[in-house]
Scaffold this motif. Sequence first.
Motif, PDB file in Angstrom:
ATOM      1  N   THR A  74     -11.767  -0.626   2.321  1.00  0.00           N
ATOM      2  CA  THR A  74     -11.030  -0.337   3.564  1.00  0.00           C
ATOM      3  C   THR A  74     -10.166   0.909   3.401  1.00  0.00           C
ATOM      4  O   THR A  74     -10.216   1.801   4.228  1.00  0.00           O
ATOM      5  N   HIS A 119      -5.274 -13.427   3.779  1.00  0.00           N
ATOM      6  CA  HIS A 119      -5.733 -14.265   4.892  1.00  0.00           C
ATOM      7  C   HIS A 119      -6.939 -13.691   5.617  1.00  0.00           C
ATOM      8  O   HIS A 119      -7.130 -13.907   6.810  1.00  0.00           O
ATOM      9  N   ILE A 120      -7.737 -12.962   4.863  1.00  0.00           N
ATOM     10  CA  ILE A 120      -9.049 -12.553   5.360  1.00  0.00           C
ATOM     11  C   ILE A 120     -10.069 -13.589   4.878  1.00  0.00           C
ATOM     12  O   ILE A 120     -10.203 -13.813   3.676  1.00  0.00           O
ATOM     13  N   PRO A 121     -10.752 -14.245   5.822  1.00  0.00           N
ATOM     14  CA  PRO A 121     -11.750 -15.249   5.426  1.00  0.00           C
ATOM     15  C   PRO A 121     -12.948 -14.589   4.747  1.00  0.00           C
ATOM     16  O   PRO A 121     -13.441 -13.569   5.215  1.00  0.00           O
ATOM     17  N   VAL A 122     -13.372 -15.146   3.632  1.00  0.00           N
ATOM     18  CA  VAL A 122     -14.522 -14.600   2.904  1.00  0.00           C
ATOM     19  C   VAL A 122     -15.597 -15.655   2.650  1.00  0.00           C
ATOM     20  O   VAL A 122     -16.582 -15.384   1.986  1.00  0.00           O
ATOM     21  N   LEU A 131       0.821  -1.213   0.000  1.00  0.00           N
ATOM     22  CA  LEU A 131       0.000   0.000   0.000  1.00  0.00           C
ATOM     23  C   LEU A 131       0.852   1.259   0.000  1.00  0.00           C
ATOM     24  O   LEU A 131       1.779   1.392   0.815  1.00  0.00           O
ATOM     25  N   ALA A 179       2.199  -5.818   8.727  1.00  0.00           N
ATOM     26  CA  ALA A 179       1.185  -6.703   8.151  1.00  0.00           C
ATOM     27  C   ALA A 179       0.191  -5.977   7.257  1.00  0.00           C
ATOM     28  O   ALA A 179      -0.750  -6.599   6.757  1.00  0.00           O
ATOM     29  N   ALA A 180       0.380  -4.694   7.028  1.00  0.00           N
ATOM     30  CA  ALA A 180      -0.566  -3.967   6.167  1.00  0.00           C
ATOM     31  C   ALA A 180      -0.610  -4.615   4.787  1.00  0.00           C
ATOM     32  O   ALA A 180       0.430  -4.985   4.244  1.00  0.00           O
ATOM     33  N   GLY A 181      -1.791  -4.765   4.249  1.00  0.00           N
ATOM     34  CA  GLY A 181      -1.959  -5.339   2.912  1.00  0.00           C
ATOM     35  C   GLY A 181      -2.041  -6.853   2.864  1.00  0.00           C
ATOM     36  O   GLY A 181      -2.167  -7.432   1.789  1.00  0.00           O
ATOM     37  N   GLU A 182      -2.018  -7.517   4.017  1.00  0.00           N
ATOM     38  CA  GLU A 182      -2.049  -8.993   4.049  1.00  0.00           C
ATOM     39  C   GLU A 182      -3.474  -9.518   3.871  1.00  0.00           C
ATOM     40  O   GLU A 182      -3.972 -10.333   4.674  1.00  0.00           O
ATOM     41  N   ILE A 183      -4.109  -9.100   2.805  1.00  0.00           N
ATOM     42  CA  ILE A 183      -5.522  -9.418   2.628  1.00  0.00           C
ATOM     43  C   ILE A 183      -5.773 -10.870   2.237  1.00  0.00           C
ATOM     44  O   ILE A 183      -6.897 -11.343   2.308  1.00  0.00           O
ATOM     45  N   ARG A 241     -12.324  -4.969  -4.431  1.00  0.00           N
ATOM     46  CA  ARG A 241     -13.411  -4.351  -3.652  1.00  0.00           C
ATOM     47  C   ARG A 241     -13.012  -4.200  -2.191  1.00  0.00           C
ATOM     48  O   ARG A 241     -13.215  -3.150  -1.570  1.00  0.00           O
ATOM     49  N   LEU A 242     -12.423  -5.264  -1.648  1.00  0.00           N
ATOM     50  CA  LEU A 242     -12.011  -5.235  -0.244  1.00  0.00           C
ATOM     51  C   LEU A 242     -10.969  -4.136   0.005  1.00  0.00           C
ATOM     52  O   LEU A 242     -11.036  -3.401   1.001  1.00  0.00           O
TER      53      LEU A 242
END
Lengths: 336, 336
Positions: free
Chosen positions: A269, A194-197, A175, A188-192, A264-265
């Motif tokens: 954010t 490992h976001i559960p969807v 970012l 850890a910024a930008g570690e998307i 989109r995520l």
Amino acid sequence: MVSRSGTGASSQDESSKGKVGMGKYTVGLDIGGTKILGALLDPEGEVVGTVRRATVHGADGLVAGAAQAVRDVVASGGVELAALAGVGLGIPGIVDHRSGTVKHAVNLGVHDDELPLAELLSAELGGVPVVVENDLNVAAVGAAHVLERSAPGGEAREHEDLAFLALGTGLASGLVIDGQLRRGVSGAAGEIGHIPVDPLGPECTCGQRGCLERFASGKALEAAWPSRHGKPAPVELFEAARAGDEQAIVVKDRFAAATASAVRLLVLTTDVRHVVLGGGVAQLGTELLDAVQDALREQAKVSSFLGSLKLADRVQLAATHVPVAAVGAAVLGRRS
Amino acid sequence: MVSRSGTGASSQDESSKGKVGMGKYTVGLDIGGTKILGALLDPEGEVVGTVRRATVHGADGLVAGAAQAVRDVVASGGVELAALAGVGLGIPGIVDHRSGTVKHAVNLGVHDDELPLAELLSAELGGVPVVVENDLNVAAVGAAHVLERSAPGGEAREHEDLAFLALGTGLASGLVIDGQLRRGVSGAAGEIGHIPVDPLGPECTCGQRGCLERFASGKALEAAWPSRHGKPAPVELFEAARAGDEQAIVVKDRFAAATASAVRLLVLTTDVRHVVLGGGVAQLGTELLDAVQDALREQAKVSSFLGSLKLADRVQLAATHVPVAAVGAAVLGRRS
């Protein structure tokens, strides 16, 4: 800090023209598992030399190879090593940019012990300051640098604002927020990825279930459409879809939709101006971009709120005319 | 810009002591559907007066009520209106902070027409500069201001870094990134409520399916546990769970897990130092905080990656000893 250093350099150039040039070249290296890409930036931030070398694994090989890449790219630009203000390195693994160390860069043969890469390379180069940064962060900084320099009416775009979405084996992003590299308080910024969807999604290597990376990454694509003809899985999938294979079309559309979800995520954010697609899968080029933009437009159809965000217009491919991550590393090298 | 203005003010205080004080008071108002909360900040950023008034709906009532709130809070602090450097307003609806206008603040009786709130209030107050900002943004700025002032060893925490997670009727967040309010290029930063997290989840008013807001918000909680005894639904749910009602325990745990997911999502994208829980549901206080922290620890059990982020340690409740959003509005008023 990114743009600030860029801006700082150019304003300094103006205020002390003639005597700065020699000390304001910087080199950036993008060190990957198989190759090192290098870029030489002149005092104005222009790429005036590039280099490509095979990576030598292990601490000694890494340092020697990086030093040689620096010497080569400097020579290719017709500049002396002494003209360098600094060197920046982008590297996978756990990087401590403050201490210039790296560990767990398994692809490079660097394991549990911390490798003081900045210090070792600096010594090898006769004392040139060296900074080390995470590979996604240098890619984001490089993408911002390229966009800033290509924007019409330069001034207004001095502080670029983007996410670099790396569709590699895994999924993660770097970012640059209003011209500043955003590392986050624990890097850890930008570690998307490992976001559960999806609560019913497949288990992830991270221990969670239904992580975004399980749907939008090279690994996910390869699991859904294993390479059968010796080409990279993304290429084979898109070829099959183009040829009308119905199953391939379904897999391709799903992958594009998952990548669109990542876009989109990121926007919901951070609301970044651009999302730049990079990483191995992005080598598909405009065919990937088209698919992701189509998926974003499809998703926006059901929601005027999403529609108002104009997500499809924010997405673009990473520049291919310069090694973006190496350029970003060189930009960060200016700060050293 | 948030902290910078705070920092700027205090360094100016030092360099021109004695003559600055009178011009450096600011007022902030947090204008909600039922009440206006106001705060007066002294030149050092200390809250030296507060006020609370009922909201009068419609453009005229809104301006007159806001002007009266400013006069009241100034008087409560023993200061003259002429001592104000600026006034900041936090308001729901679509706010254009550049022009100082607001529209679609339906709760306040402001509909499609743009209301030039900053201009009207400034005229009403004899020309004091007025800035207008989104209610979540002022809450985030206020939370950062409170944290900065309460941090031990001040200097190190000069640029706070947080997400203000508002568990109101809906779900959204405000972001202060390294001391800077992050609005995003279209004002959508922090709109995490409309990120889909379950492909089979219920339809959302935004048109999508399975949005995070459908699981982690006051509305979601009330749908799962409608108020039966005249108290707010969150209070009744937590009371029932405390009394051992098994269904209530399930609903409470699910709500806590969904809120924990929102925290995880914020950290995996922005890696903010703190996530501050606010909004109506956060009035549950430590019982909510405990439940969310338990859920975060539970989620971290399956993933050492998540564990390393220490999510539970990052969460806290919004301060209740000062009206945080009004304080944030006053901090932004310093910039005007």
